[in-house]
Design a protein around this motif. Structure first.
Motif, PDB file in Angstrom:
ATOM      1  N   ARG A  49       0.803  -1.234   0.000  1.00 24.43           N
ATOM      2  CA  ARG A  49       0.000   0.000   0.000  1.00 24.43           C
ATOM      3  C   ARG A  49       0.832   1.278   0.000  1.00 24.43           C
ATOM      4  NH1 ARG A  49      -5.237  -1.660   1.922  1.00 24.43           N
ATOM      5  NH2 ARG A  49      -5.446  -3.781   1.129  1.00 24.43           N
ATOM      6  N   GLN A 151      -4.483   5.602   6.679  1.00 25.30           N
ATOM      7  CA  GLN A 151      -5.722   5.743   5.920  1.00 25.30           C
ATOM      8  C   GLN A 151      -5.837   4.710   4.820  1.00 25.30           C
ATOM      9  OE1 GLN A 151      -6.653   9.733   4.681  1.00 25.30           O
ATOM     10  NE2 GLN A 151      -8.221   9.098   3.237  1.00 25.30           N
ATOM     11  N   VAL A 152      -4.711   4.193   4.333  1.00 23.02           N
ATOM     12  CA  VAL A 152      -4.753   3.306   3.164  1.00 23.02           C
ATOM     13  C   VAL A 152      -4.529   1.841   3.529  1.00 23.02           C
ATOM     14  CG1 VAL A 152      -3.943   5.170   1.678  1.00 23.02           C
ATOM     15  CG2 VAL A 152      -2.279   3.586   2.648  1.00 23.02           C
ATOM     16  N   ASP A 155      -9.312  -2.157   5.217  1.00 26.22           N
ATOM     17  CA  ASP A 155     -10.323  -2.541   4.239  1.00 26.22           C
ATOM     18  C   ASP A 155     -11.665  -2.744   4.929  1.00 26.22           C
ATOM     19  OD1 ASP A 155      -8.496  -2.736   1.978  1.00 26.22           O
ATOM     20  OD2 ASP A 155      -7.725  -4.542   2.943  1.00 26.22           O
ATOM     21  N   THR A 156     -12.734  -2.670   4.161  1.00 24.98           N
ATOM     22  CA  THR A 156     -14.071  -2.884   4.715  1.00 24.98           C
ATOM     23  C   THR A 156     -14.442  -4.358   4.784  1.00 24.98           C
ATOM     24  OG1 THR A 156     -15.031  -2.620   2.509  1.00 24.98           O
ATOM     25  CG2 THR A 156     -14.863  -0.644   3.891  1.00 24.98           C
ATOM     26  N   LYS A 161      -7.852  -6.294  -0.408  1.00 25.95           N
ATOM     27  CA  LYS A 161      -7.920  -5.947  -1.826  1.00 25.95           C
ATOM     28  C   LYS A 161      -6.681  -6.473  -2.544  1.00 25.95           C
ATOM     29  CE  LYS A 161     -10.503  -1.668  -1.015  1.00 25.95           C
ATOM     30  NZ  LYS A 161     -10.470  -0.175  -1.123  1.00 25.95           N
ATOM     31  N   ALA A 360     -12.971   7.918   1.728  1.00 24.82           N
ATOM     32  CA  ALA A 360     -12.357   6.629   1.430  1.00 24.82           C
ATOM     33  C   ALA A 360     -11.238   6.303   2.405  1.00 24.82           C
ATOM     34  CB  ALA A 360     -11.831   6.627  -0.006  1.00 24.82           C
ATOM     35  N   GLY A 361     -11.144   5.029   2.764  1.00 24.24           N
ATOM     36  CA  GLY A 361     -10.127   4.601   3.715  1.00 24.24           C
ATOM     37  C   GLY A 361     -10.493   5.020   5.130  1.00 24.24           C
ATOM     38  N   PHE A 362      -9.536   4.913   6.031  1.00 24.54           N
ATOM     39  CA  PHE A 362      -9.775   5.315   7.421  1.00 24.54           C
ATOM     40  C   PHE A 362      -9.239   6.723   7.610  1.00 24.54           C
ATOM     41  CE2 PHE A 362      -8.867   5.037  12.078  1.00 24.54           C
ATOM     42  CZ  PHE A 362     -10.194   4.939  12.473  1.00 24.54           C
ATOM     43  N   LEU A 397     -13.585  -2.418  10.305  1.00 24.71           N
ATOM     44  CA  LEU A 397     -12.547  -2.383   9.288  1.00 24.71           C
ATOM     45  C   LEU A 397     -11.501  -3.452   9.606  1.00 24.71           C
ATOM     46  CD1 LEU A 397     -12.063   1.484   8.938  1.00 24.71           C
ATOM     47  CD2 LEU A 397     -13.336  -0.019   7.407  1.00 24.71           C
TER      48      LEU A 397
END
Length: 482
Positions: A49, A151-152, A155-156, A161, A360-362, A397
């Motif tokens: 990431r 933040q990246v 995942d949900t 991913k 998007a992301g956290f 998450l």
């Protein structure tokens, strides 16, 4: 060199000292379950990431003779194993032990010769849980070029991913002479470079002048046999050590209070913080005169075309609030806090909590970093502490299949500020990260207990049939007719 530091970024570098390390952090607790989440999995996740945050593989290099501001260049010796570290707690692996370790890690400055971030996998927590502590320098995360690494990473879904693997190779680093020649050429092409360089030099002179005035004032006080009087009970000369307190509360309590008193969750959070500070200061024997003067910097998200655009869809601006800690009634405190933020809502630029939570992301990790940047840039506005409150998603998450259970922001301390509070709501909980100077605030754990008590007090006044918070001017009773 287009990736050149701006003057305000260099101010963060100048402020970074052993007593005031300028890095933000987030402490997250995970349940690995059957995911196999361990040090190798975390390292691989970050490797996959990190391409989303390219500045995390760059270092800062100065220009000879200060011909221009320093630049970001690729770290030729980038070593992921240096930045992603492994630690462990002794048995029984309590939260108290985790907070103690976090405080010690937060006390250490980042190496300026390497990319300015570190991530720790902390094993040995009770019930098989693990913690991830990530810290990044304020200069690294600006919301424009770079968001926070945290933040990246999430995942949900428990299924990570699938990303295309990137074969990264650092660009060849320019020589010191090459940096100087490039700075001269860029100055000739772009007058903005000359202006930025001049602004940096001017700000450096102003900082030195201010430091000189502060030293002269301190010497004059000693000669006059005067002791410096702190602006508030939480103002102090900082040591090089930090202390962390974490508090987990139930999001439904805030929602119930919000609905009952026609306010916002942010108002309830600030009213809870105000009540906690009041009870804590009373327990310390603080005089009522000092309790009347406590100003908080509460960074707020706005949408304003005149401000620098960010990749998050909103900007963060400073908002000063006089906390009503002298008020005894919890409902009146809630009403006063609500009134203090009404002007911000009336501008029409305020960003709804659900919109922030939907980034998007956290996103809370980035917004907390931006909030601390705003607070650092606003130090001349004379406030006593920073309180950042960022809403997160109300669903779970995952990091490489491991479910995140708790998340606590760990904010840096500004010069002279012995206390900072960060708050994140996530998946049914509201999580407080309370950072304090280890020497100045040995009783910081009491403040954590006061957070819980202040919230319970508001809940009791809401569900126990108490009167709602007053609104508007009180009505005067009519005199009975003779």
């Amino acid at each position: 060199m287009s990736d050149r530091l701006r003057p305000r970024d260099l101010a963060f570098v100048a402020t970074d000292t052993a007593a005031t390390p300028m890095h933000n952090a987030t402490l997250e607790i995970f349940d690995p379950g059957d995911s196999g989440f361990d040090y190798l999995a975390l390292t691989q996740l970050i490797t996959d990431r990190i391409a989303f945050v390219p500045r995390y593989r760059k270092v800062i290099r100065p220009v000879l003779g200060s011909l221009a501001n320093p630049v970001w260049i690729d770290d030729a010796g980038f070593d992921i194993s240096y930045h992603v570290r492994r630690s462990g707690l002794p048995r029984p692996g309590t939260m108290e032990q985790l907070r103690e370790l976090t405080g010690r890690i937060m006390s250490r400055r980042l190496d300026p010769n390497r990319p300015l971030w570190e991530v720790y996998l902390i094993e040995g927590l009770a019930d098989g849980k693990v913690a991830v502590l990530s810290k990044s320098h304020q200069i690294l995360v600006d919301g424009v070029e770079t968001v926070d690494l945290g933040q990246v990473l999430l995942d949900t879904s428990p299924e990570p991913k699938q990303l295309v693997h990137e074969d990264w190779e650092p660009r060849r680093a320019p020589s010191p002479l090459g940096l100087a020649v490039s700075a001269v050429a860029e100055s000739l092409r772009d007058p903005a470079t000359v202006l930025a360089t001049g602004q940096t030099a001017a700000e450096r002179l102003l900082r030195r002048a201010e430091e000189g005035r502060n030293r002269l004032a301190a010497v004059a006080g000693v000669l006059a046999n005067r002791r410096p009087t702190p602006d508030s009970p939480i103002s102090a000369e900082l040591s090089e050590q930090r202390r962390l307190v974490t508090v987990r509360t139930d999001f439904e309590d805030y929602r119930a209070i919000r609905l009952a008193h026609n306010t916002s969750v942010n108002d309830v959070v600030l009213a809870t913080v105000t009540g906690a500070l009041r009870n804590w200061l009373l327990a310390r024997g603080t005089s009522s005169s000092k309790m009347r003067n406590l100003r908080a910097m509460v960074p707020m998200s706005v949408i304003d075309d005149e401000l620098e655009a960010t990749s998050l869809g909103s900007q963060v601006t400073p908002h000063l609030v006089q906390l009503p800690i002298a008020e005894a009634s919890p409902l009146v405190r809630l009403h006063q806090v609500r009134y203090a933020f009404q002007a911000h809502r009336d501008t029409g630029q305020a960003v709804a909590a659900n919109r922030l939570a939907g980034v998007a992301g956290f996103a809370p990790t980035t917004f907390h970093a931006l909030g601390s940047r705003v607070a650092a840039q606003s130090q001349r506005r004379h406030f006593n502490l920073t309180v950042t409150n960022v809403p997160g998603p109300q669903f779970p998450l995952y990091a490489a299949g491991a479910r995140m259970l708790e998340t606590y922001p760990v904010q840096p301390l500004l010069p002279g500020h012995a206390l900072a509070i960060g708050v994140t709501s996530y998946d049914g909980g509201v999580f407080y990260g309370i950072t304090g100077d280890r020497d100045a605030l040995p009783d910081l754990a009491v403040l954590g207990q006061c957070i819980t008590e202040a919230l319970e007090e508001l809940v009791d006044h809401t569900t126990g049939g108490r009167t709602r918070a007053p609104r508007g001017r009180p009505k005067t009773a009519k005199k009975p007719s003779p």
